[in-house]
Design a protein around this motif. Structure first.
Motif, PDB file in Angstrom:
ATOM      1  N   SER A  65       0.829  -1.139   0.022  1.00 12.38           N
ATOM      2  CA  SER A  65      -0.064   0.028   0.134  1.00 12.38           C
ATOM      3  C   SER A  65       0.627   1.266   0.043  1.00 12.38           C
ATOM      4  O   SER A  65       2.092   1.166   0.485  1.00 12.38           O
ATOM      5  CB  SER A  65      -1.032  -0.074   1.347  1.00 12.38           C
ATOM      6  OG  SER A  65      -0.103   0.293   2.371  1.00 12.38           O
ATOM      7  N   GLN A  66       0.448   2.275  -0.316  1.00 10.78           N
ATOM      8  CA  GLN A  66       1.100   3.610  -0.438  1.00 10.78           C
ATOM      9  C   GLN A  66       1.767   3.979   1.035  1.00 10.78           C
ATOM     10  O   GLN A  66       2.781   4.155   0.966  1.00 10.78           O
ATOM     11  CB  GLN A  66       0.333   4.851  -0.848  1.00 10.78           C
ATOM     12  CG  GLN A  66       0.118   4.779  -2.228  1.00 10.78           C
ATOM     13  CD  GLN A  66      -0.810   6.112  -2.453  1.00 10.78           C
ATOM     14  OE1 GLN A  66      -0.663   7.224  -2.105  1.00 10.78           O
ATOM     15  NE2 GLN A  66      -1.351   6.130  -3.804  1.00 10.78           N
ATOM     16  N   ALA A  67       0.738   3.736   2.029  1.00  6.24           N
ATOM     17  CA  ALA A  67       1.150   4.072   3.377  1.00  6.24           C
ATOM     18  C   ALA A  67       2.420   3.156   3.731  1.00  6.24           C
ATOM     19  O   ALA A  67       3.499   3.357   4.315  1.00  6.24           O
ATOM     20  CB  ALA A  67       0.001   3.917   4.417  1.00  6.24           C
ATOM     21  N   ASP A  68       2.328   1.538   3.530  1.00  7.97           N
ATOM     22  CA  ASP A  68       3.440   0.779   3.931  1.00  7.97           C
ATOM     23  C   ASP A  68       4.742   1.176   3.153  1.00  7.97           C
ATOM     24  O   ASP A  68       5.681   1.307   3.784  1.00  7.97           O
ATOM     25  CB  ASP A  68       2.743  -0.663   3.589  1.00  7.97           C
ATOM     26  CG  ASP A  68       1.808  -1.136   4.331  1.00  7.97           C
ATOM     27  OD1 ASP A  68       1.907  -0.659   5.562  1.00  7.97           O
ATOM     28  OD2 ASP A  68       1.303  -1.911   4.223  1.00  7.97           O
ATOM     29  N   TYR A  69       4.530   1.439   1.793  1.00 10.45           N
ATOM     30  CA  TYR A  69       5.679   1.855   1.092  1.00 10.45           C
ATOM     31  C   TYR A  69       6.468   3.039   1.487  1.00 10.45           C
ATOM     32  O   TYR A  69       7.586   3.128   1.944  1.00 10.45           O
ATOM     33  CB  TYR A  69       5.530   2.261  -0.381  1.00 10.45           C
ATOM     34  CG  TYR A  69       6.745   2.253  -1.287  1.00 10.45           C
ATOM     35  CD1 TYR A  69       7.552   1.484  -1.622  1.00 10.45           C
ATOM     36  CD2 TYR A  69       7.116   3.759  -1.379  1.00 10.45           C
ATOM     37  CE1 TYR A  69       8.552   1.573  -2.278  1.00 10.45           C
ATOM     38  CE2 TYR A  69       8.192   4.039  -2.146  1.00 10.45           C
ATOM     39  CZ  TYR A  69       9.087   3.105  -2.746  1.00 10.45           C
ATOM     40  OH  TYR A  69      10.293   3.249  -3.118  1.00 10.45           O
ATOM     41  N   CYS A  70       5.481   4.013   1.873  1.00  9.96           N
ATOM     42  CA  CYS A  70       6.080   5.379   2.581  1.00  9.96           C
ATOM     43  C   CYS A  70       6.984   5.028   3.856  1.00  9.96           C
ATOM     44  O   CYS A  70       7.972   5.477   4.231  1.00  9.96           O
ATOM     45  CB  CYS A  70       4.886   6.287   2.624  1.00  9.96           C
ATOM     46  SG  CYS A  70       4.743   6.945   1.018  1.00  9.96           S
ATOM     47  N   ARG A  71       6.303   4.265   4.698  1.00  5.33           N
ATOM     48  CA  ARG A  71       6.859   3.874   6.058  1.00  5.33           C
ATOM     49  C   ARG A  71       7.991   3.328   5.697  1.00  5.33           C
ATOM     50  O   ARG A  71       8.936   3.685   6.468  1.00  5.33           O
ATOM     51  CB  ARG A  71       5.727   3.006   6.596  1.00  5.33           C
ATOM     52  CG  ARG A  71       5.800   3.286   8.373  1.00  5.33           C
ATOM     53  CD  ARG A  71       4.715   2.341   9.019  1.00  5.33           C
ATOM     54  NE  ARG A  71       3.809   1.622   8.344  1.00  5.33           N
ATOM     55  CZ  ARG A  71       2.329   2.003   7.933  1.00  5.33           C
ATOM     56  NH1 ARG A  71       2.225   3.352   8.249  1.00  5.33           N
ATOM     57  NH2 ARG A  71       1.730   1.465   7.365  1.00  5.33           N
ATOM     58  N   LYS A  72       8.125   2.242   5.089  1.00  6.24           N
ATOM     59  CA  LYS A  72       9.218   1.278   4.661  1.00  6.24           C
ATOM     60  C   LYS A  72      10.369   2.276   4.241  1.00  6.24           C
ATOM     61  O   LYS A  72      11.753   1.973   4.629  1.00  6.24           O
ATOM     62  CB  LYS A  72       8.956   0.250   3.792  1.00  6.24           C
ATOM     63  CG  LYS A  72      10.048  -0.600   3.535  1.00  6.24           C
ATOM     64  CD  LYS A  72       9.780  -1.671   2.582  1.00  6.24           C
ATOM     65  CE  LYS A  72      10.942  -2.618   2.272  1.00  6.24           C
ATOM     66  NZ  LYS A  72      10.560  -3.691   1.191  1.00  6.24           N
ATOM     67  N   ASN A  73      10.236   3.365   3.303  1.00  6.97           N
ATOM     68  CA  ASN A  73      10.808   4.049   2.751  1.00  6.97           C
ATOM     69  C   ASN A  73      11.498   5.555   3.451  1.00  6.97           C
ATOM     70  O   ASN A  73      11.918   6.303   2.784  1.00  6.97           O
ATOM     71  CB  ASN A  73      10.940   4.212   1.082  1.00  6.97           C
ATOM     72  CG  ASN A  73      10.936   2.890   0.780  1.00  6.97           C
ATOM     73  OD1 ASN A  73      12.151   2.405   0.260  1.00  6.97           O
ATOM     74  ND2 ASN A  73       9.897   2.299   0.463  1.00  6.97           N
ATOM     75  N   GLY A  74      10.648   5.775   4.545  1.00  5.63           N
ATOM     76  CA  GLY A  74      10.910   6.889   5.158  1.00  5.63           C
ATOM     77  C   GLY A  74      10.297   8.298   4.316  1.00  5.63           C
ATOM     78  O   GLY A  74      11.144   9.277   4.656  1.00  5.63           O
ATOM     79  N   ILE A  75       9.411   8.106   3.668  1.00  3.83           N
ATOM     80  CA  ILE A  75       8.641   8.940   3.044  1.00  3.83           C
ATOM     81  C   ILE A  75       7.333   9.402   3.460  1.00  3.83           C
ATOM     82  O   ILE A  75       6.640   8.609   3.829  1.00  3.83           O
ATOM     83  CB  ILE A  75       8.584   8.769   1.411  1.00  3.83           C
ATOM     84  CG1 ILE A  75       9.712   8.138   0.790  1.00  3.83           C
ATOM     85  CG2 ILE A  75       7.926   9.749   0.783  1.00  3.83           C
ATOM     86  CD1 ILE A  75       9.430   7.371  -0.496  1.00  3.83           C
ATOM     87  N   PRO A  76       7.258  10.815   3.924  1.00  6.72           N
ATOM     88  CA  PRO A  76       5.736  11.309   4.198  1.00  6.72           C
ATOM     89  C   PRO A  76       4.936  11.062   3.292  1.00  6.72           C
ATOM     90  O   PRO A  76       4.865  11.168   1.759  1.00  6.72           O
ATOM     91  CB  PRO A  76       6.089  12.780   4.184  1.00  6.72           C
ATOM     92  CG  PRO A  76       7.606  12.934   4.469  1.00  6.72           C
ATOM     93  CD  PRO A  76       8.339  11.900   3.603  1.00  6.72           C
ATOM     94  N   SER A  77       3.735  10.341   3.822  1.00  6.79           N
ATOM     95  CA  SER A  77       2.643   9.873   2.917  1.00  6.79           C
ATOM     96  C   SER A  77       1.983  10.885   1.936  1.00  6.79           C
ATOM     97  O   SER A  77       1.661  10.721   0.868  1.00  6.79           O
ATOM     98  CB  SER A  77       1.655   9.032   3.454  1.00  6.79           C
ATOM     99  OG  SER A  77       1.227   9.873   4.640  1.00  6.79           O
TER     100      SER A  77
END
Length: 106
Positions: free
Chosen positions: A21-33
């Motif tokens: 999911s976008q949220a999981d990808y962002c969390r994993k890569n340190g990117i603000p959603s």
């Protein structure tokens, strides 16, 4: 730190192929959603502006198999006349599936 257009596009492509999911990808890569959503909206708008070829129909034989879509790891398997197969995660965004099919089956 600001990201270049190339870095943003690379993240979008990695996310599309990740199945996350976008949220999981962002969390994993340190990117603000919120930032990622903005990158994606701008990228999609740019893609819509570019001219795309007219869609054409591709015959898909009945040996198209959907393996237990209820499982998170389920894939759609397209078996081609050449003997090759294309496997696409069921969780992939529809525009990714369309891109893969239009590229591989053209």
């Amino acid at each position: 730190m600001r990201k270049t257009k190339a870095v943003k596009e690379a993240h979008i492509k990695k996310w599309e192929m990740s199945g996350l999911s976008q949220a999981d990808y962002c969390r994993k890569n340190g990117i603000p959603s919120g930032s990622f959503r903005g990158w994606l909206a701008a990228w999609r708008k740019e893609q819509d502006v570019e001219k795309t070829p007219e869609p054409r129909f591709v015959e898909i034989k009945t040996d198209m198999i959907l393996e237990e879509a209820a499982h998170a790891s389920a894939v759609i398997v397209f078996r081609l006349k050449t003997g090759n197969a294309i496997e696409i995660p069921v969780s992939a965004p529809s525009h990714v599936i369309e891109l893969i099919l239009s590229t591989c089956l053209a």
